[in-house]
Design a protein around this motif. Sequence first.
Motif, PDB file in Angstrom:
ATOM      1  N   ILE A   1       8.445  -0.414  -6.724  1.00  0.00           N
ATOM      2  CA  ILE A   1       9.281  -1.714  -6.751  1.00  0.00           C
ATOM      3  C   ILE A   1      10.637  -1.219  -6.741  1.00  0.00           C
ATOM      4  O   ILE A   1      11.692  -1.947  -6.166  1.00  0.00           O
ATOM      5  N   ASP A   2      11.053  -0.163  -7.266  1.00  0.00           N
ATOM      6  CA  ASP A   2      12.285   0.288  -7.330  1.00  0.00           C
ATOM      7  C   ASP A   2      12.684   0.567  -5.618  1.00  0.00           C
ATOM      8  O   ASP A   2      13.788   0.072  -5.170  1.00  0.00           O
ATOM      9  N   GLY A   3      11.932   1.072  -4.889  1.00  0.00           N
ATOM     10  CA  GLY A   3      12.345   1.437  -3.522  1.00  0.00           C
ATOM     11  C   GLY A   3      12.600   0.111  -2.969  1.00  0.00           C
ATOM     12  O   GLY A   3      13.218   0.196  -2.077  1.00  0.00           O
TER      13      GLY A   3
ATOM     14  N   ARG B   1      -2.833  -2.287  -2.208  1.00  0.00           N
ATOM     15  CA  ARG B   1      -2.241  -3.466  -1.554  1.00  0.00           C
ATOM     16  C   ARG B   1      -0.956  -3.228  -1.583  1.00  0.00           C
ATOM     17  O   ARG B   1      -0.273  -3.427  -0.311  1.00  0.00           O
ATOM     18  N   ILE B   2      -0.132  -2.642  -2.344  1.00  0.00           N
ATOM     19  CA  ILE B   2       1.151  -2.334  -2.171  1.00  0.00           C
ATOM     20  C   ILE B   2       1.564  -1.075  -1.385  1.00  0.00           C
ATOM     21  O   ILE B   2       2.377  -0.845  -0.815  1.00  0.00           O
ATOM     22  N   GLU B   3       0.382  -0.188  -1.251  1.00  0.00           N
ATOM     23  CA  GLU B   3       0.383   0.875  -0.547  1.00  0.00           C
ATOM     24  C   GLU B   3       0.336   0.690   0.778  1.00  0.00           C
ATOM     25  O   GLU B   3       0.775   1.464   1.989  1.00  0.00           O
ATOM     26  N   SER B   4      -0.363  -0.533   1.192  1.00  0.00           N
ATOM     27  CA  SER B   4      -0.754  -0.608   2.616  1.00  0.00           C
ATOM     28  C   SER B   4       0.000  -1.734   3.276  1.00  0.00           C
ATOM     29  O   SER B   4       0.051  -1.555   4.625  1.00  0.00           O
ATOM     30  N   ALA B   5       0.168  -2.432   2.522  1.00  0.00           N
ATOM     31  CA  ALA B   5       0.877  -3.818   3.216  1.00  0.00           C
ATOM     32  C   ALA B   5       2.397  -3.922   3.010  1.00  0.00           C
ATOM     33  O   ALA B   5       2.894  -3.164   2.202  1.00  0.00           O
ATOM     34  N   ASP B   6       2.853  -4.637   4.010  1.00  0.00           N
ATOM     35  CA  ASP B   6       4.610  -4.598   3.972  1.00  0.00           C
ATOM     36  C   ASP B   6       4.607  -6.000   3.513  1.00  0.00           C
ATOM     37  O   ASP B   6       4.746  -6.999   4.140  1.00  0.00           O
TER      38      ASP B   6
END
Lengths: 413, 69
Positions: A284-286, B27-32
């Motif tokens: 989230i920081d990034g 999810r946060i690693e795969s999607a923009d």
Amino acid sequence: MTDDRAYSVTELARQIQGVVEGSLLLQGVRVIGEFSNVRPAASGHWYFALKDADAQIRCVMWKGTAAAQRILPKEGDSAVVTGDVTFYVTRGELQITVTSLQPVGIGDLYAQLEALRAKLAAEGLFDLGRKQPLPPLPAHIGVVTSENAAAFQDVLNVLRRRAPLAEVILSHTLVQGAEAPPQIARAIQALDRSGRVDVILIVRGGGSIEDLWAFNDERVVRAAADCFTATVAGVGHETDTTLVDFAADVRAPTPSAAAEIVSQGWAQIPQVIAGIEAALSEWIDGRLSETDTAFNAASTRLALAAPSRKIAALRQSTDYLLDGLVTRLASSHQLRRERLNGVTARLEAANPLALLARGYAVVTRPDGAAVRRVQDVSAGDRLSVRVQDGSFPVRVERNDGDNDDGQYRLAGF
Amino acid sequence: MGTTTMDNIDSLGFEQAFAQLQDVLKRIESADLPLEESVAQYELGRKLAARCQALLDDAELRVRKLEEE
């Protein structure tokens, strides 16, 4: 026995037989030696010699005895032979009539163990291909042991500490004695069939080899091997190995170690959660700093494109244009003024009133038309004469024709 | 699944909370994701992690005996 009387061979042989077979020292002897000249007969009896470096003794093992043995004579193998020394009268041979055979160097239990191990291994029960992986986070952990055993408390202590979210389901059983093997086998099967556990621990604390023997029982080993649920065996101390260790999917050196192994995934959970939290924060920081950068870039572009800036630019160019315009206007004014002056002078020059000032007059008819020719008027016409400072009316007296120019030319002063 | 809101996190069991936490991570690693969704996923992840931790902290090993049939 009389002095001079000779024995018959048979008499002597029977005499010897009586002595030998009547001697308690020669009955039920145990002899260690190596098998030699091993001849299994078609009848099912076995003939061989037991020898060592300096001597040999013939042996016979009847069919019925042979059938009961875990091992059979094999050329070159060593064994402990138990039997009675007998004298075979017919051939005059001394021999051991074998009652049992045992391998040398390991006790009876180990011989059994080895035989069973070999048999089950040959069946493929211990094959690595049969091993199933343990569930990473077992929610329901089955334990096969005695509820009174210290081993059970050891397991609970480890699980309380490492897998407090799990549930332990105990399948109680005796863990030693003649009754133990079928009970242990049933306890394993009951857990397996209950469908309520993700993994099964088969545990028992340390003890003598006899105490642990139930875990070498074929029924127990088969129950463990046939288990659909993943199994971990932890029997005795680290140095103890039982056949159930080979049959289980994972062998643990002790009951506590078995509990540690099944709770491995659980023990890592706090770190995993902390890791995910760290990853989330970092992400989230990034994401925010990315957005911040993008925002700044956009702001810059926006500022560049801002109306105030445009206005400033416009103002500047307007100023420039105005300057030019003023300059040009100024010069065009000049020009016009000059032109106007010229025009004025010419107008002035063309002003008919100027002519009047010089004494000319303009004569017009009532309809306003200028009188240019004699024919333009008739006798009695009322005309208007315009001179420098005003007009006055006149009347035509007569019109005699067109020949005398000067007669009618009113303009001719 | 996938309909987890902030409200029902406190009723999730450990396995569900942990599975959803891992989903969030995936999810946060795969999607923009758009920023607003990113922040929402982040908050969801934090809550799920806290839920897992709380369940671990409060947990007490349950022990039962298999009833003979």
